[in-house]
Design a protein around this motif. Structure first.
Motif, PDB file in Angstrom:
ATOM      1  N   UNK A 404      73.806  61.107 -11.045  1.00 47.60           N
ATOM      2  CA  UNK A 404      72.870  62.203 -11.293  1.00 47.60           C
ATOM      3  C   UNK A 404      73.054  62.765 -12.699  1.00 47.60           C
ATOM      4  N   UNK A 405      71.967  63.272 -13.253  1.00 46.95           N
ATOM      5  CA  UNK A 405      71.995  63.903 -14.572  1.00 46.95           C
ATOM      6  C   UNK A 405      71.987  65.417 -14.366  1.00 46.95           C
ATOM      7  N   UNK A 406      72.889  66.157 -15.017  1.00 46.80           N
ATOM      8  CA  UNK A 406      73.023  67.593 -14.740  1.00 46.80           C
ATOM      9  C   UNK A 406      71.773  68.413 -15.017  1.00 46.80           C
ATOM     10  N   UNK A 407      70.905  67.932 -15.909  1.00 42.25           N
ATOM     11  CA  UNK A 407      69.693  68.684 -16.225  1.00 42.25           C
ATOM     12  C   UNK A 407      68.493  68.312 -15.390  1.00 42.25           C
ATOM     13  N   UNK A 408      68.672  67.466 -14.356  1.00 38.23           N
ATOM     14  CA  UNK A 408      67.531  66.945 -13.600  1.00 38.23           C
ATOM     15  C   UNK A 408      67.562  67.306 -12.128  1.00 38.23           C
ATOM     16  N   UNK A 409      68.373  68.271 -11.736  1.00 37.21           N
ATOM     17  CA  UNK A 409      68.499  68.581 -10.322  1.00 37.21           C
ATOM     18  C   UNK A 409      67.191  69.137  -9.766  1.00 37.21           C
ATOM     19  N   UNK A 410      66.974  68.883  -8.468  1.00 34.74           N
ATOM     20  CA  UNK A 410      65.761  69.329  -7.788  1.00 34.74           C
ATOM     21  C   UNK A 410      66.163  69.969  -6.467  1.00 34.74           C
ATOM     22  N   UNK A 411      65.617  71.145  -6.189  1.00 33.94           N
ATOM     23  CA  UNK A 411      65.877  71.826  -4.920  1.00 33.94           C
ATOM     24  C   UNK A 411      65.264  71.025  -3.778  1.00 33.94           C
ATOM     25  N   UNK A 412      65.655  71.299  -2.529  1.00 35.98           N
ATOM     26  CA  UNK A 412      65.013  70.629  -1.390  1.00 35.98           C
ATOM     27  C   UNK A 412      63.497  70.790  -1.449  1.00 35.98           C
ATOM     28  N   UNK A 413      62.785  69.731  -1.066  1.00 35.53           N
ATOM     29  CA  UNK A 413      61.325  69.762  -1.153  1.00 35.53           C
ATOM     30  C   UNK A 413      60.738  70.927  -0.365  1.00 35.53           C
ATOM     31  N   UNK A 414      61.363  71.278   0.743  1.00 40.79           N
ATOM     32  CA  UNK A 414      60.835  72.366   1.573  1.00 40.79           C
ATOM     33  C   UNK A 414      60.897  73.717   0.874  1.00 40.79           C
ATOM     34  N   UNK A 415      61.685  73.823  -0.194  1.00 43.62           N
ATOM     35  CA  UNK A 415      61.811  75.089  -0.926  1.00 43.62           C
ATOM     36  C   UNK A 415      60.916  75.162  -2.155  1.00 43.62           C
ATOM     37  N   UNK A 416      60.168  74.111  -2.447  1.00 49.52           N
ATOM     38  CA  UNK A 416      59.391  74.069  -3.680  1.00 49.52           C
ATOM     39  C   UNK A 416      58.046  74.763  -3.503  1.00 49.52           C
ATOM     40  N   UNK A 417      57.730  75.752  -4.330  1.00 48.23           N
ATOM     41  CA  UNK A 417      56.439  76.432  -4.199  1.00 48.23           C
ATOM     42  C   UNK A 417      55.257  75.502  -4.440  1.00 48.23           C
ATOM     43  N   UNK A 418      55.425  74.478  -5.270  1.00 51.53           N
ATOM     44  CA  UNK A 418      54.329  73.552  -5.572  1.00 51.53           C
ATOM     45  C   UNK A 418      53.851  72.804  -4.323  1.00 51.53           C
ATOM     46  N   UNK A 419      54.720  72.670  -3.316  1.00 51.58           N
ATOM     47  CA  UNK A 419      54.367  71.944  -2.096  1.00 51.58           C
ATOM     48  C   UNK A 419      54.103  72.885  -0.924  1.00 51.58           C
ATOM     49  N   UNK A 420      54.115  74.204  -1.174  1.00 52.01           N
ATOM     50  CA  UNK A 420      53.871  75.196  -0.124  1.00 52.01           C
ATOM     51  C   UNK A 420      52.388  75.538  -0.116  1.00 52.01           C
ATOM     52  N   UNK A 421      51.675  75.005   0.856  1.00 50.79           N
ATOM     53  CA  UNK A 421      50.219  75.066   0.832  1.00 50.79           C
ATOM     54  C   UNK A 421      49.699  76.499   0.795  1.00 50.79           C
ATOM     55  N   UNK A 422      50.224  77.369   1.650  1.00 49.49           N
ATOM     56  CA  UNK A 422      49.684  78.735   1.683  1.00 49.49           C
ATOM     57  C   UNK A 422      50.025  79.513   0.422  1.00 49.49           C
ATOM     58  N   UNK A 423      51.184  79.223  -0.168  1.00 47.48           N
ATOM     59  CA  UNK A 423      51.544  79.902  -1.415  1.00 47.48           C
ATOM     60  C   UNK A 423      50.592  79.491  -2.541  1.00 47.48           C
ATOM     61  N   UNK A 424      50.278  78.226  -2.621  1.00 47.47           N
ATOM     62  CA  UNK A 424      49.370  77.751  -3.670  1.00 47.47           C
ATOM     63  C   UNK A 424      47.977  78.347  -3.459  1.00 47.47           C
ATOM     64  N   UNK A 425      47.525  78.374  -2.208  1.00 50.99           N
ATOM     65  CA  UNK A 425      46.237  79.029  -1.927  1.00 50.99           C
ATOM     66  C   UNK A 425      46.265  80.486  -2.380  1.00 50.99           C
ATOM     67  N   UNK A 426      47.341  81.167  -2.067  1.00 50.91           N
ATOM     68  CA  UNK A 426      47.506  82.591  -2.397  1.00 50.91           C
ATOM     69  C   UNK A 426      47.334  82.830  -3.888  1.00 50.91           C
ATOM     70  N   UNK A 427      47.875  81.935  -4.705  1.00 51.22           N
ATOM     71  CA  UNK A 427      47.774  82.118  -6.159  1.00 51.22           C
ATOM     72  C   UNK A 427      46.443  81.606  -6.705  1.00 51.22           C
ATOM     73  N   UNK A 428      46.031  80.394  -6.322  1.00 50.29           N
ATOM     74  CA  UNK A 428      44.830  79.805  -6.921  1.00 50.29           C
ATOM     75  C   UNK A 428      43.569  80.562  -6.528  1.00 50.29           C
TER      76      UNK A 428
END
Length: 657
Positions: A404-428
């Motif tokens: 792994x590269x220290x600058x490339x870490x990614x949080x669990x997918x379930x925690x990503x706002x980009x994949x949270x459908x209702x959150x994206x609707x809320x903003x867009x």
């Protein structure tokens, strides 16, 4: 993502921005801006930009000399005149892209600046650059020279060196700027309107592999080649300027969108390394942290457009290093592997033609057997028509785990706002914008009222209507206010439905705001991957230098095409390596600007454009509206305000060169 065709809705959004920031001006601000107004030049801006042009320059002629047939040399001298447009004629040409016209004519109502001050001489720049090994190749593009009687359009002028975004067909050329059938026309007209019509000399090459280039492939995200290509175009243009009526003030902005943002940053790095002068750069939505993006794509935060992006990358990096594969069938499923090395950029008219001919899947990156744990709600990441072999995906994921590269870490997918459908609707949808505006205007937080019924009772209160209307610049005419607020009703309902999602998730910029202080931020690429694609990505990642001149990085936190996490990771690296805050400005258009932020106009316009776009789209389900909005987010919603912010940023730093 796949088109620079700009929907008419955007025009409405930016006009609303103009009326909303009117300050003490009279009227509603909703009146159309006339062609006569667009041609008028406001004295204060003429003086400001003329100051930029006249400031003493250092290094304007510092580019090293080239051989007559070497890099940066002219193939045709002087560059041929393609078109000559007066300011009025250019304004009329913008009518062919009405959204562009309204984008750029909405802002003068806020700033007091005219929209189109100069005419434009469009000339074809034919020059020589180098391929990935440095061998001389042909290239072309355009030089735009501002013309007209205004002082803004005469004398020594600043240069905007511009790199274009990714396109999937070979016939992408700025030389056909006013041809509405040319896919580069909208991007080129936007650049011309923001810069050339405001007194900048614009140098905009077609990157290698496009236009008249004799290179049979495109060196996509090859940082060394592309940075030098852009600098070669600048060198050639400067040689031609005395013959075509251009006078270089020595002030230089390097900018670009998407891939062009990456190229702009690579060119800034090249200029700095070779001791050449630059005033500022503004990489917009740039995949500068490309090794991060590669890792994240394979981990499940997959780009909208990954299926054509990856063939561009593998062909480029295989040509650069020769080690990605012995046969493309090691990466690609057999139905795509044959001919994929020569597929992109395509000779077919559109990307859709490539997809319908069966040479690429539209979205399916993963096989069903290796699909991500959290599906992307906006497009189909996996399926039987998948592009990448499951064995290759598993090998890359194993290498990410082991190396792994220290600058490339990614949080669990379930925690990503980009994949949270209702959150994206809320903003867009603009729901969050409504919640924020109401709280600012009245002190009431809608999210505390508890029910739709309670909120609907409250919004019938005229003082609330007046308060919000005043904050939005609509005046005190109650019947007019009520008519205006009709358009907000669905947003308020949406706010209630999605407020919990808004409470749960944070923007990427909010998640990693302090990432410059994290362990490994100063050495994000301190890793030794074994996978050849990850090695190539590491070699082309732009987190390997620190700019000495000012940099603006602009984009949107919900960008599904080039994740804004790339911008944030790059900025964190720069800060961790000593770049001061006064030289580095990062704009996440999704974020709420701080009080007094001089770039608030960009945030406001973007958020209103997004909301209006979301609410007028059909089909009417929230999921489909968000999907369609995200399809146009990267180019259509983010690019105009970010380019205007880039111009403002450059002018604020022009006296520091």
């Amino acid at each position: 993502m796949r088109s620079w065709k700009i929907a008419p809705m955007l025009c409405t959004a930016w006009v609303v921005v103009a009326c909303g920031g009117g300050g003490n001006g009279g009227g509603s601000g909703l009146l159309p801006i006339s062609l006569k107004q667009s041609s008028a030049v406001v004295d204060s801006e003429v003086k400001a930009l003329d100051t930029v042009a006249q400031l003493p320059a250092r290094g304007a002629d510092s580019a090293p000399p080239t051989a007559s047939a070497g890099r940066g040399s002219l193939i045709v001298s002087p560059p041929a005149l393609l078109q000559r447009l007066s300011a009025d004629e250019f304004s009329l040409r913008l009518e062919e892209h009405p959204a562009l016209k309204q984008v750029l004519m909405g802002f003068p109502a806020i700033t007091g600046k005219s929209a189109v001050a100069c005419g434009i001489d469009l000339r074809e720049l034919e020059y020589r650059t180098g391929d990935e090994k440095g061998a001389i190749i042909n290239a072309n593009g355009v030089v735009m020279i501002p013309t007209g009687a205004s002082p803004m359009c005469q004398g020594p002028r600043p240069i905007a060196l511009y790199a274009h975004g990714t396109w999937f067909t070979r016939d992408y050329t700025f030389t056909k700027l006013t041809d509405p059938t040319q896919p580069a026309a909208a991007e080129g007209m936007l650049v011309a309107a923001v810069f050339a019509s405001r007194g900048y000399i614009v140098v905009a090459p077609n990157l290698a592999g496009y236009g008249k280039s004799n290179l049979p492939y495109h060196p996509y995200l090859n940082g060394d080649q592309q940075g030098k290509d852009l600098v070669d175009a600048l060198t050639a243009a400067r040689k031609a300027l005395p013959e075509i009526g251009g006078k270089d003030s020595g002030k230089l902005l390097v900018t670009g969108i998407s891939q062009g943002g990456y190229v702009a940053m690579a060119a800034h790095r090249e200029l700095q390394a070779t001791g050449q002068s630059i005033t500022a750069s503004a990489p917009i939505s740039a995949p500068s942290a490309i090794s991060l993006l590669i890792d994240h794509n394979f981990q499940g935060l997959t780009s909208n457009g990954a299926t054509p992006f990856i063939p561009l990358l593998t062909t480029s990096w295989q040509t650069q290093f020769g080690s990605l594969y012995a046969d493309p069938g090691e990466i690609y499923e057999a139905r795509y592997a044959s001919g994929i090395e020569a597929l992109m950029p395509s000779n077919q008219p559109t990307l859709n033609d490539v997809i319908t001919s069966g040479k690429l899947p539209a979205y399916e990156f993963f096989p069903e057997s290796d699909k991500p744990s959290v599906p992307n709600p906006w497009f189909k990441q996996s399926g039987d028509a998948n592009l990448i072999k499951g064995t290759y995906i598993r090998a890359v994921l194993e290498d990410i785990r082991s190396n792994s590269c220290p600058g490339n870490t990614l949080a669990p997918l379930s925690d990503l706002p980009e994949l949270a459908e209702t959150y994206v609707d809320y903003r867009l949808s603009g729901a969050k914008e409504v919640v924020d505006r109401i709280q600012t205007a009245t002190g009431v937080d809608l999210t505390t009222l508890g029910s739709i019924a309670a909120i609907m009772r409250w919004i019938e209160n005229p003082p609330w209507l007046v308060g919000v209307a005043l904050s939005a610049g609509f005046g005190t005419d109650l019947p007019a206010i009520k008519r205006t607020m009709v358009q907000y009703a669905p947003l308020i309902e949406s706010a209630v439905l999605h407020m919990n999602a808004g409470k749960k998730f944070k923007l990427p910029s909010e998640e990693v705001n302090g990432s410059a202080a994290n362990p490994g931020a100063s050495t994000p690429l301190q890793c030794q991957p074994r996978n050849a694609m990850r090695k190539a990505a590491l070699a082309n990642d732009l987190r390997d230098w620190t700019p000495q001149r000012p940099v603006l990085m602009c984009g949107g936190g919900l960008d599904a095409t080039v994740s804004f996490r790339s911008t944030l990771a790059t900025a964190a690296y720069f800060r961790a390596n000593g770049m001061p805050d006064d030289k580095l400005k990062v704009i996440d258009l999704e974020a709420t600007p701080a009080p007094g932020d001089s770039f608030a106009f960009a945030h406001t316009g973007f958020r209103l454009a997004s909301a209006i776009n979301w609410n007028i789209l059909n089909p009417v389900t929230a999921r489909e509206k968000s999907q369609k909005t995200l399809d146009g987010y990267h180019y259509l919603l983010v690019s105009p305000p970010c380019l205007l912010a880039a111009r403002s940023f450059f002018e604020s730093h022009a006296d520091t060169n």
